[in-house]
Structures are given as structure tokens and as C-alpha cells.
Write a protein that holds these residues in place. Structure first.
Motif, PDB file in Angstrom:
ATOM      1  N   UNK A  17     -80.881  92.251   9.143  1.00  0.00           N
ATOM      2  CA  UNK A  17     -80.852  92.041   7.695  1.00  0.00           C
ATOM      3  C   UNK A  17     -82.053  92.640   6.955  1.00  0.00           C
ATOM      4  N   UNK A  18     -83.234  92.468   7.511  1.00  0.00           N
ATOM      5  CA  UNK A  18     -84.445  92.964   6.862  1.00  0.00           C
ATOM      6  C   UNK A  18     -85.236  93.783   7.883  1.00  0.00           C
ATOM      7  N   UNK A  19     -84.795  95.017   8.140  1.00  0.00           N
ATOM      8  CA  UNK A  19     -85.365  95.800   9.251  1.00  0.00           C
ATOM      9  C   UNK A  19     -86.822  96.194   9.045  1.00  0.00           C
ATOM     10  N   UNK A  20     -87.539  96.299  10.155  1.00  0.00           N
ATOM     11  CA  UNK A  20     -88.911  96.787  10.146  1.00  0.00           C
ATOM     12  C   UNK A  20     -88.902  98.285  10.446  1.00  0.00           C
ATOM     13  N   UNK A  21     -90.036  98.928  10.215  1.00  0.00           N
ATOM     14  CA  UNK A  21     -90.146 100.360  10.484  1.00  0.00           C
ATOM     15  C   UNK A  21     -90.753 100.562  11.871  1.00  0.00           C
ATOM     16  N   UNK A  22     -90.003 101.216  12.728  1.00  0.00           N
ATOM     17  CA  UNK A  22     -90.414 101.410  14.113  1.00  0.00           C
ATOM     18  C   UNK A  22     -90.640 102.893  14.400  1.00  0.00           C
ATOM     19  N   UNK A  23     -91.782 103.186  15.002  1.00  0.00           N
ATOM     20  CA  UNK A  23     -92.071 104.531  15.506  1.00  0.00           C
ATOM     21  C   UNK A  23     -92.197 104.425  17.022  1.00  0.00           C
ATOM     22  N   UNK A  24     -91.381 105.165  17.742  1.00  0.00           N
ATOM     23  CA  UNK A  24     -91.432 105.158  19.200  1.00  0.00           C
ATOM     24  C   UNK A  24     -92.501 106.148  19.666  1.00  0.00           C
ATOM     25  N   UNK A  25     -93.397 105.673  20.519  1.00  0.00           N
ATOM     26  CA  UNK A  25     -94.468 106.507  21.061  1.00  0.00           C
ATOM     27  C   UNK A  25     -94.327 106.506  22.572  1.00  0.00           C
ATOM     28  N   UNK A  26     -94.138 107.668  23.172  1.00  0.00           N
ATOM     29  CA  UNK A  26     -93.849 107.697  24.602  1.00  0.00           C
ATOM     30  C   UNK A  26     -94.343 108.968  25.273  1.00  0.00           C
ATOM     31  N   UNK A  27     -94.488 108.893  26.574  1.00  0.00           N
ATOM     32  CA  UNK A  27     -94.829 110.070  27.379  1.00  0.00           C
ATOM     33  C   UNK A  27     -93.589 110.895  27.671  1.00  0.00           C
ATOM     34  N   UNK A  28     -92.419 110.275  27.576  1.00  0.00           N
ATOM     35  CA  UNK A  28     -91.183 110.897  28.025  1.00  0.00           C
ATOM     36  C   UNK A  28     -90.334 111.356  26.841  1.00  0.00           C
ATOM     37  N   UNK A  29     -89.988 112.657  26.805  1.00  0.00           N
ATOM     38  CA  UNK A  29     -89.170 113.176  25.711  1.00  0.00           C
ATOM     39  C   UNK A  29     -87.744 113.479  26.161  1.00  0.00           C
ATOM     40  N   UNK A  30     -87.229 112.630  27.064  1.00  0.00           N
ATOM     41  CA  UNK A  30     -85.859 112.802  27.539  1.00  0.00           C
ATOM     42  C   UNK A  30     -84.876 112.621  26.390  1.00  0.00           C
ATOM     43  N   UNK A  31     -83.800 113.412  26.396  1.00  0.00           N
ATOM     44  CA  UNK A  31     -82.820 113.353  25.314  1.00  0.00           C
ATOM     45  C   UNK A  31     -82.262 111.950  25.118  1.00  0.00           C
ATOM     46  N   UNK A  32     -82.009 111.244  26.238  1.00  0.00           N
ATOM     47  CA  UNK A  32     -81.424 109.901  26.122  1.00  0.00           C
ATOM     48  C   UNK A  32     -82.368 108.953  25.380  1.00  0.00           C
ATOM     49  N   UNK A  33     -83.675 109.137  25.569  1.00  0.00           N
ATOM     50  CA  UNK A  33     -84.647 108.303  24.862  1.00  0.00           C
ATOM     51  C   UNK A  33     -84.686 108.648  23.377  1.00  0.00           C
ATOM     52  N   UNK A  34     -84.722 109.941  23.088  1.00  0.00           N
ATOM     53  CA  UNK A  34     -84.782 110.379  21.687  1.00  0.00           C
ATOM     54  C   UNK A  34     -83.569 109.885  20.924  1.00  0.00           C
ATOM     55  N   UNK A  35     -82.375 110.171  21.445  1.00  0.00           N
ATOM     56  CA  UNK A  35     -81.154 109.772  20.755  1.00  0.00           C
ATOM     57  C   UNK A  35     -81.032 108.255  20.680  1.00  0.00           C
ATOM     58  N   UNK A  36     -81.401 107.568  21.762  1.00  0.00           N
ATOM     59  CA  UNK A  36     -81.328 106.108  21.764  1.00  0.00           C
ATOM     60  C   UNK A  36     -82.244 105.498  20.725  1.00  0.00           C
ATOM     61  N   UNK A  37     -83.453 106.033  20.618  1.00  0.00           N
ATOM     62  CA  UNK A  37     -84.417 105.512  19.650  1.00  0.00           C
ATOM     63  C   UNK A  37     -83.945 105.748  18.219  1.00  0.00           C
ATOM     64  N   UNK A  38     -83.482 106.961  17.933  1.00  0.00           N
ATOM     65  CA  UNK A  38     -83.061 107.280  16.567  1.00  0.00           C
ATOM     66  C   UNK A  38     -81.778 106.549  16.191  1.00  0.00           C
TER      67      UNK A  38
END
Length: 213
Positions: A76-97
Motif C-alpha cells: 500500500x505505501x511502498x518504500x524506495x529500494x536500491x539493490x546493491x550486489x556483487x552479482x549482476x546475473x540477469x535473474x537478479x536484475x529482472x527479479x529486483x526490478x
């Protein structure tokens, strides 16, 4: 105005390093640290920080689940999230976004980009590490562009094209000779008409529809 940040990472050394980088800035303060996903969600819901920096690989629940819990489409009232990671795997990028993150930054991208991502998230913009952005765009441009009808006005399309080129709201206003509040109204209208949640999804839509070239 001070930007309040929560840092979530299972490694104490990493959390300490991120805190040191962020608190070296006069406009940023770290209000909490979390060592696992459950703690991150609990602290974020209790403290309501302006930006949550979340690692992907954490105990109990991972960063993707944390992102969905704090910024997903059903929150309902989302926060702003920035994912910070060592791994730039496509599944992580797409999952995060897809989970609602407004940024995806690699840990080796450097302190300046990390700080820029926090500020961008706080101002309602989105920032993705350049190497990740290039991969996303290559993926999108490899797909046949869609040209189905859409409900956007010409001015809204101008704003969409500018977002796809990485422009901030202020830069869009200057480029199109419109006020900042008008830019924000157009962005909000675009999100509502297209059912998109953030600027990253707007940019992706623009590339998919061959509007960003």
C-alpha cells in the motif's frame, strides 16, 4: 534535508563500508543496519527510511523477497529500494526490478555511483549500474519492437523518450520547457495509463516499443 537510509547486508564489514561511504555525505545518514532479510523488512517497516539499500544474497529471505515485501505492487505505501550486489546475473536484475526496486548497483561500481543511486531514489528517479543497463537494453533491442496502440499523448511520449535516455525530472523540464511539477504530472499519468510502477519500467516500455532510439 537529510536522506535517511537503511543498509541491509549479511556481512558486517560491507555494512560498515557502505555506512562510511554514505555518512561521508552531508545530506545522508544511515538510520539502521540489518544482517538478514527478515530484520531488513522489520526495521524498514518500523523506521520508514527514505531509501533502503538491500543486498541480494542474505539469510532467511533474500534481497528479491525483501524488495517485494517493501516495494512490490501489492504494498500500500511502498518504500524506495536500491539493490546493491556483487552479482549482476540477469535473474537478479529482472527479479529486483520486477519486485519494485528503483535502482540496481554493483558493489564494484564505486562510491560515487552508490551515493548517486541513493539520491536518485530519494528524488523519485531510478539508477541502474551502466554495465547492467547496457545488458538490459541489448536484451530489449534484440526483441522485435512492439507498435500496438497506446493511450499516451505526444507530450507524454516526449517525457517517456527522455526517461529512456536517462534524464532526470529537472533535465526533462529544461529540455521540454515545462515546469518540474508538470513533468511529475506527466510521469504519473504515464505510469497510470500503462500500469507501470517506476521509471525503470517506463524506460523498458520505451525500448520495447522502439521509442528510445
Amino acid at each position: 534535508m537529510t536522506i535517511r537510509v537503511l543498509v541491509a547486508d549479511d556481512q558486517a564489514m560491507v555494512r560498515g563500508g557502505l555506512r562510511m561511504i554514505l555518512e561521508d555525505q552531508p545530506d545522508i545518514t544511515v538510520v539502521a543496519e540489518a544482517a538478514d532479510g527478515v530484520e531488513a523488512v522489520e526495521q524498514a517497516r518500523r523506521l520508514r527510511p527514505d531509501v533502503c539499500l538491500v543486498d541480494i544474497r542474505m539469510p532467511r529471505i533474500d534481497g528479491i523477497e525483501v524488495t517485494r515485501a517493501l516495494a512490490g505492487p501489492d504494498v500500500p505505501d511502498p518504500l524506495r529500494v536500491v539493490v546493491v550486489t556483487t552479482f549482476d546475473l540477469d535473474e537478479y536484475v529482472h527479479g529486483a526490478l520486477r519486485g519494485g526496486a528503483v535502482g540496481f548497483v554493483l558493489k564494484d561500481a564505486g562510491p560515487a555511483l552508490l551515493v548517486e543511486a541513493v539520491r536518485a531514489a530519494h528524488h523519485g528517479d531510478a539508477l541502474v549500474s551502466p554495465s547492467v543497463t547496457l545488458r538490459l537494453l541489448r536484451h530489449l533491442t534484440a526483441v522485435r519492437p512492439r507498435h500496438e496502440p497506446h493511450p499516451l499523448s505526444e507530450r507524454e511520449l516526449d517525457v517517456v523518450r527522455a526517461i529512456a535516455r536517462g534524464r532526470t525530472n529537472r533535465e526533462i523540464g529544461a529540455e521540454l520547457f515545462i515546469s518540474l511539477s508538470t513533468v511529475k504530472s506527466h510521469v504519473s499519468a504515464v505510469q497510470t495509463k500503462l500500469g507501470l510502477r517506476n521509471r525503470v519500467e517506463i524506460a523498458a516500455w520505451a525500448w520495447e516499443h522502439d521509442l528510445a532510439r
